[in-house]
Design an enzyme around this catalytic site. Structure first.
Site, PDB file in Angstrom:
ATOM      1  CB  ILE A 203      -0.078  -2.888   8.487  1.00 18.38           C
ATOM      2  CG1 ILE A 203      -1.169  -3.460   9.394  1.00 18.38           C
ATOM      3  CG2 ILE A 203      -0.118  -3.519   7.099  1.00 18.38           C
ATOM      4  CD1 ILE A 203      -2.552  -2.932   9.087  1.00 18.38           C
ATOM      5  CE  LYS A 204       8.973  -4.139   6.024  1.00 21.32           C
ATOM      6  NZ  LYS A 204      10.037  -5.085   6.193  1.00 21.32           N
ATOM      7  CB  VAL A 205       2.271  -2.667   2.577  1.00 25.03           C
ATOM      8  CG1 VAL A 205       1.170  -3.501   3.201  1.00 25.03           C
ATOM      9  CG2 VAL A 205       2.067  -1.191   2.839  1.00 25.03           C
TER      10      VAL A 205
END
Ligand code: FBP
Length: 309
Positions: A203-205
């Site tokens: 997950i990239k945030v």
């Protein structure tokens, strides 16, 4: 490289996942200078699509050449290169096996009037290019969010069935969200959680601010007794929202900034238990030698080799 305890521990969090997906996660986690440490440093180069070529590459025109960004990822010893189909196809043959690839399979552009993404790559493309993973952006909060979720669900299921890992760029925007709300702590954590629920392996945030956007969430945050003015505590909260740390969470670099500011962010990501960085503009918009020196320090910070950079 042998599977390290760090990597074994991370892979064990993906209970019931297909062996091919786990092998590809291992490929990402074992490659490059952070290989085996449980940390990832990834080069994303989809900004030409998202922001346009001049905004992306004029600051360092070498970046107009797809081979340049392959070379940068290889020379810096990064974990992976993530990019849309055309860019990967322009270098995947010449650089075959030199760096793991992530096909960014949906794309937006800044000429559009609303927040949405079009599918611009397929699982078949990713397999043909030898990718380890396929990536999709979702815009939680956007008017088009439900269609995006459905597109990602469908493509992610196909990817997993083929043994590809799935990366989700969870970037809240649009709809009722304020500008500050796009990076608000509650909204970023909520988005990371939704990405995990959609089946993302990575997950990239964006790094979250201390702002709390949803009035309904304010008392929950106040009751936690955590000092969310501290960036590493905010990182730890986002990681917790991703299945209590069972999913890999990496943080984006954002617009080009001075190196010390970037290093402070990396220190906070590491201290908060984040799994690494995905740093685009801050890498390819710097001249090559500066970019290599900056990435060297980022990697050493993740490896705990340098405290005083
Ligand atoms: P940067 O390190 O350049 O911020 O890249 C990270 C990234 O996620 C890119 O993959 C993407 O193109 C960009 O940010 C999108 O940012 P935004 O949608 O906020 O313009």
């Amino acid at each position: 490289m042998q599977i390290s305890d760090h990597v074994r521990h991370i892979l064990a969090q993906y209970d019931g996942e297909r062996p091919g997906v786990k092998a590809n996660l291992a490929r990402l986690l074992l490659h490059g200078r952070t290989g085996g440490s449980g940390k990832l440093v990834i080069l994303p180069v989809d900004q030409g699509f998202e922001h346009g070529p001049a905004r992306s590459f004029a600051p360092n025109p070498a970046g107009y050449d797809p081979h340049y960004v392959f070379e940068l990822a290889v020379e810096a010893g990064l974990s992976a290169l993530a990019a849309p189909l055309g860019l990967l196809a322009a270098g995947a043959d010449r650089f075959a096996g030199a760096v793991p690839l992530i096909l960014k399979a949906n794309s937006a552009n800044s000429l559009a009037g609303h927040a949405d993404q079009a599918i611009t790559g397929t699982v078949g493309d990713a397999l043909e290019l030898g990718c380890s993973a396929i990536g999709f952006t979702i815009y939680p909060g956007a008017d088009s969010q439900y269609e995006m979720f459905e597109e990602v669900r469908e493509a992610a299921a196909e990817a997993r069935a083929c043994g590809l890992a799935v990366v989700v760029w969870a970037y809240p925007r649009g709809g009722k969200l304020s500008k500050d709300g796009e990076t608000a702590l509650d909204v970023v954590a909520y988005s990371a959680h939704m990405a995990a629920l959609l089946g993302a392996h990575i997950i990239k945030v964006k790094l979250p601010s201390a702002h709390i956007e949803q009035p309904e969430a304010k008392s929950a945050y106040a009751g936690m007794g955590i000092d969310f003015s501290v960036l590493s505590n905010r990182v730890a909260h986002v990681v917790k929202a991703a299945f209590d740390g069972r999913r890999i969470v990496v943080f984006s670099g954002g617009p080009a900034k001075d190196s010390q500011a970037l290093y402070d962010e990396v220190r906070a990501i590491r201290a908060g238990g984040g799994h690494g960085s995905i740093v685009g503009r801050n890498s390819f918009q710097r001249p090559r030698e500066d970019a290599l020196a900056m990435l060297d320090t980022v990697i050493r910070l993740y490896l705990g080799e340098t405290a005083g950079a």
